[in-house]
Design a protein around this motif. Structure first.
Motif: not given
Lengths: 173, 485
Positions: A44-45, A48-49, A52-53, A59-60
């Motif tokens: 799951i991580r 999740w990673l 996030l990326f 957003v950037t």
């Protein structure tokens, strides 16, 4: 407004984070073999990673294009009023403080002594935009006054004894 | 060789006394600084009246005291756990203790006697431009105090660096660079604490060295005003130093989480490739992300501000995806033994991960325009410090003076921790709400419409202080007697 959206986003994120922690605490008692836990949650991580990326990249891109700070080397356009601002302990020296509704003003901000923070607040004491007022440098900040009324200029960089009393007013007809 | 054994024994005792002295001194100073913080918020809420000169003196004291003590306490936690793996000098630990105390004495004199109120960031050229509130001598005394504290820390880090290099051959090996570049396989016995300590050493040595350079330059300017400095360069150096130093506190403290959660859960927290990458990336990012403090300095080259935003986003990832996530995984279905220490470790992970959220959002250039230097900023760093770093320190104090052996009353400890947690959470949320409401930070007097938030904050701060005083008192009684190894 942007500040409110940011506040709500932060609260929602904190509630979600709290939920994750409470879930783990509630499930901390029953002992289970660690390798099984690691296998499941590390998979799951990875998702999740990636999330996030991707979120960070989107957003950037969305927030930096167009670049939110005016070009500091370019001359102001013909439709832009240039106003010189100098911060002093503890007052603002502003060339012109009266503008027309819809007027775009480019403030050329510097300081005569220490660092100050040139911040424009509306009549409801909400921060609209800001830049630093620094000795030996000129920072250009642009704002279009869409609404008539009285605006405040406050100092947002600590500058000594009367920092909080360093106020000026701008009038938009 | 009975002589060398006895020398070792003496060294160990001196070292462990040093760790206790650091922790207890930190708790006392934190309590005093929290009281100062409550006074500041009560004044902003118009609960009490204090003149602006005194307000800004207290603000300077609160900032310098909290930042310095956070570094001091973080160093104690890191040092205690690191000495299990490398040979550290108890003498250097004590040397840093006394240079810290001497620095604190100078800073207190500068603020309380010399009326220095240039904020802990001593932003050039404010220390030389007080408009009559303080003298050049007071400003110099403050800066020499900081310099003394920085020098002590540099010596401590030199000792840590020498110890790491003796044991692992190089700092690169200690940080795990050969594993990151695929030159060596992962050795699960390589301690997580060693990796964290190496990162802290690299970033904080660099940060403090930059701080020392800027302090010396500013001292020259104080006495020779014709020797002018570039304000933007000095601002860069100050924020580089300040950012690195305060970040290093929590990266030091997290060693407690790595060390204690395995002891409470019976599960190992081993190094892995993602762990090395996370700490390697954190080393670079902590050094390079500081321009996010200068986003409103439009004279900065635009690429630095873009880098500040991107690195702000990226620097949250090791915390959220490796450390906090790792802590949750290790606790999940582990049958963990809950007590104050283990609870503190999880609270600390919540505080660190929670503090990342408002920090990362404010690291967005567009958002920074309406949040920079508002209460949003103290909101996010109080999150890190009150609920991230301090629970690490408190947890270690409780762990070292074990409840059962030392005859504690668990319900008193639980109540104190609960009051502290609820108060701190309230304080942080009011700070953030105030920031969203555009309330400026570092203002001695607030507009009437903002005072209510100051009052709420003072109440929440009072609750935090009450809980923390109970925690401090308990540890003042128990920790000196605790038998630690």
């Amino acid at each position: 407004m942007l500040a409110e959206s940011v506040w709500i986003l932060t609260l929602v994120s904190l509630v979600l984070l709290s939920g994750v922690f409470l879930f783990v605490i509630a499930n901390s008692g029953d002992k289970q073999e660690y390798s099984g836990v690691q296998k499941k949650w590390y998979a799951i991580r990875s998702i999740w990673l990636v999330f996030l990326f991707v979120l960070g990249a989107v957003v950037t891109y969305a927030t930096l294009l167009p670049f939110p700070i005016p070009d500091q080397t370019a001359a102001a356009g013909a439709d832009t009023t240039v106003v010189k601002v100098v911060g002093h302990q503890w007052y603002w020296e502003i060339d012109d403080t009266e503008y027309a509704t819809g007027e775009t003003v480019e403030f050329h901000v510097t300081s005569g002594d220490v660092n100050h923070g040139f911040a424009i607040y509306n009549g409801e004491d909400r921060l609209l935009t800001q830049t630093q007022a620094m000795p030996d440098y000129v920072n250009k900040v642009r704002y279009t006054f869409d609404r008539p009324g009285t605006y405040k200029v406050l100092c947002l960089e600590y500058c000594g004894l009367a920092h909080h009393a360093m106020l000026a007013e701008l009038t938009v007809q | 060789m009975p002589d060398s054994i006895s020398r070792d024994e003496v060294e160990t005792r001196v070292s462990l006394m040093g760790v206790k002295a650091y922790l207890l001194t930190s708790l006392l100073v934190f309590a005093l600084m929290m009281f100062a913080g409550v006074v500041l918020r009560a004044a902003q809420g118009a609960y009490i009246q204090i003149p602006p000169d005194l307000f800004y003196q207290i603000m300077t004291l609160h900032g310098a005291g909290m930042v310095g003590t956070a570094g001091f306490a973080g160093a104690a936690v890191l040092w205690y756990f690191l000495r299990q793996y490398v040979r550290l000098s108890g003498k250097v630990l004590w040397l840093n203790y006394f240079s810290f105390m001497a620095g604190v004495a100078l800073i207190l004199a500068a603020i309380l006697i010399g009326k220095f109120a240039g904020a802990w960031t001593f932003l050039y050229p404010l220390p030389a431009h007080s408009m009559g509130q303080w003298t050049v001598a007071a400003a110099a005394m403050f800066m020499i105090g900081l310099l003394l504290i920085g020098t002590g820390f540099l010596l401590l880090y030199l000792d840590i660096g020498i110890a790491l290099m003796k044991k692992y051959g190089s700092l690169g090996n200690a940080l795990g660079l050969p594993v990151m570049f695929g030159l060596k396989p992962v050795d699960p016995s390589h301690p997580t604490t060693v990796v964290a300590a190496t990162m802290v050493l690299i970033v904080n040595f660099t940060g403090i060295a930059a701080g020392a350079v800027v302090l010396v330059l500013c001292l020259f300017n104080l006495w020779n005003p014709e020797y002018r400095l570039d304000p933007l360069l000095i601002k860069n150096l100050i924020y580089f130093f300040g950012h690195v130093f305060i970040n290093a506190t929590i990266y030091s403290g997290v060693t407690a989480v790595y060390e204690l959660l395995p002891r409470y859960t019976g599960r190992p927290w081993n190094v892995s490739k993602p762990f090395y990458y996370a700490w390697g990336a954190a080393t670079l990012m902590v050094l390079a992300v500081y321009p996010h403090h200068l986003m409103m300095d439009f004279a900065m080259p635009p690429w630095t501000l873009v880098m500040g935003q991107i690195l702000s986003y990226l620097s949250g990832i090791p915390v959220l995806a490796i450390t906090a996530y790792g802590a949750l995984t290790i606790v999940y279905r582990s049958g963990i033994r809950w007590d104050v220490a283990s609870a503190c470790m999880l609270v600390a992970m919540f505080g660190w991960a929670g503090g990342v959220i408002p920090a990362v959002i404010d690291g967005t250039l567009t958002v920074n325009k309406v949040m920079h230097n508002t209460m949003w900023v103290p909101g996010h760093f109080h999150f890190y410090l009150l609920l991230g770093l301090l629970p690490m320190v408190i947890g270690v104090c409780y762990y070292l003076s074990n409840n059962k052996e030392n005859g504690g009353k668990p319900w008193v400890d639980t109540a104190a921790l609960a009051a502290y947690f609820v108060g701190a959470m309230g304080l942080i949320l009011v700070f953030l709400a105030s920031g969203a409401d555009s309330v400026p930070r570092r203002w001695a007097e607030h507009f009437e419409s903002w005072r209510f938030l100051g009052q709420l904050s003072a109440i929440a701060g009072g609750l935090t202080l009450g809980g923390f005083l109970a925690i401090t008192l308990r540890n003042l009684i128990k920790l000196p007697k605790a038998k630690i190894a």
